[in-house]
Write a protein that holds these residues in place. Structure first.
Motif, mmCIF file in Angstrom:
data_model
loop_
_atom_site.group_PDB
_atom_site.id
_atom_site.type_symbol
_atom_site.label_atom_id
_atom_site.label_comp_id
_atom_site.label_asym_id
_atom_site.label_seq_id
_atom_site.Cartn_x
_atom_site.Cartn_y
_atom_site.Cartn_z
ATOM 1 N N GLN A 44 48.403 41.925 35.567
ATOM 2 C CA GLN A 44 47.889 43.247 35.940
ATOM 3 C C GLN A 44 47.010 43.829 34.840
ATOM 4 O O GLN A 44 45.929 44.378 35.106
ATOM 5 N N LYS A 83 44.999 41.200 41.067
ATOM 6 C CA LYS A 83 45.849 42.225 40.454
ATOM 7 C C LYS A 83 47.280 42.197 40.965
ATOM 8 O O LYS A 83 48.228 42.386 40.205
ATOM 9 N N ASN A 84 47.467 41.945 42.256
ATOM 10 C CA ASN A 84 48.801 41.991 42.861
ATOM 11 C C ASN A 84 49.457 40.620 42.994
ATOM 12 O O ASN A 84 50.440 40.471 43.728
#
Length: 217
Positions: free
Chosen positions: A72, A133-134
């Motif tokens: 992240q 990001k996830n």
């Protein structure tokens, strides 16, 4: 531990590091950033700062959770740069005799079980780091014993070419390690593997950084 680092340029896109988390835990990294030279080295400079911050925050107790956080943070920094990195990490728990490892898009690494006299690839599939990001990351664990050997390497090793244009490949690398005396010291093991690699490459100019680590427990 013994390490051979052969950058294609004066600075390279391969990264390795190791940390003593506490008296019973050792954390090791090996990775490869997109691109070459100074640009790739800058990605690792950023990643190294983020890793050390997580270590100070005592987040590297759990590899899966630490990689979720690391991804992240790195994704936020590298957003819209089209940059990324593959990263293999190992957390050795000397007290519990457990080897936890996670591969963020990195190639399979080699592990020699001294008691069983067997050589295997450590396979663990996760996304490359710094892109999604996830994305979620999951670690794998194996038990280890004294005399076991972990061989970590970048893709520049297996993608290296001989004069005929043939890649070394994972299978040839495994065959080289199989005919290496893994009962010797790490310095001798590394030296022997490098000799076999040079016999294959025959001095051919390589197009990627090459890093090779030998860790004996």
């Amino acid at each position: 531990m013994e390490i051979s680092y052969m950058p294609m340029q004066s600075v390279g896109g391969d990264y390795y590091d190791f940390y003593l988390i506490d008296k019973n835990k050792v954390l090791l990294f090996l990775g490869d950033a997109s691109g070459h030279g100074i640009y790739a080295a800058m990605i690792w400079a950023i990643l190294k700062v983020e890793i050390e911050e997580l270590i100070e925050e005592k987040k590297f107790v759990d590899l899966s959770n630490s990689f979720n956080i690391l991804n992240q943070r790195l994704t936020r920094i590298l957003e819209n740069t089209y940059s990324y990195a593959t990263l293999f990490a190992t957390l050795l728990d000397l007290e519990k005799q457990k080897l936890h490892f996670i591969s963020a898009g990195h190639i399979d690494q080699l592990y020699y079980d001294y008691s069983e006299k067997t050589l295997q690839f450590l396979r663990n599939k996760n996304p490359i780091i710094g892109t999604f990001k996830n994305a979620t990351f999951n670690a794998t664990s194996v038990n280890f014993n004294k005399g076991d050997v972990l061989i970590m390497y970048s893709d520049g090793i297996i993608e290296g070419l001989n004069p005929e244009g043939e890649q070394l490949g994972k299978i040839r690398l495994m065959e080289i390690v199989q005919k290496t005396n893994l009962d010797k010291s790490t310095a001798e093991i590394l030296s022997e593997i490098l000799i076999h690699l040079e016999e294959f490459f025959e001095g051919t100019l390589q197009k990627d950084d090459k890093t090779l680590m030998v860790i004996k427990i």
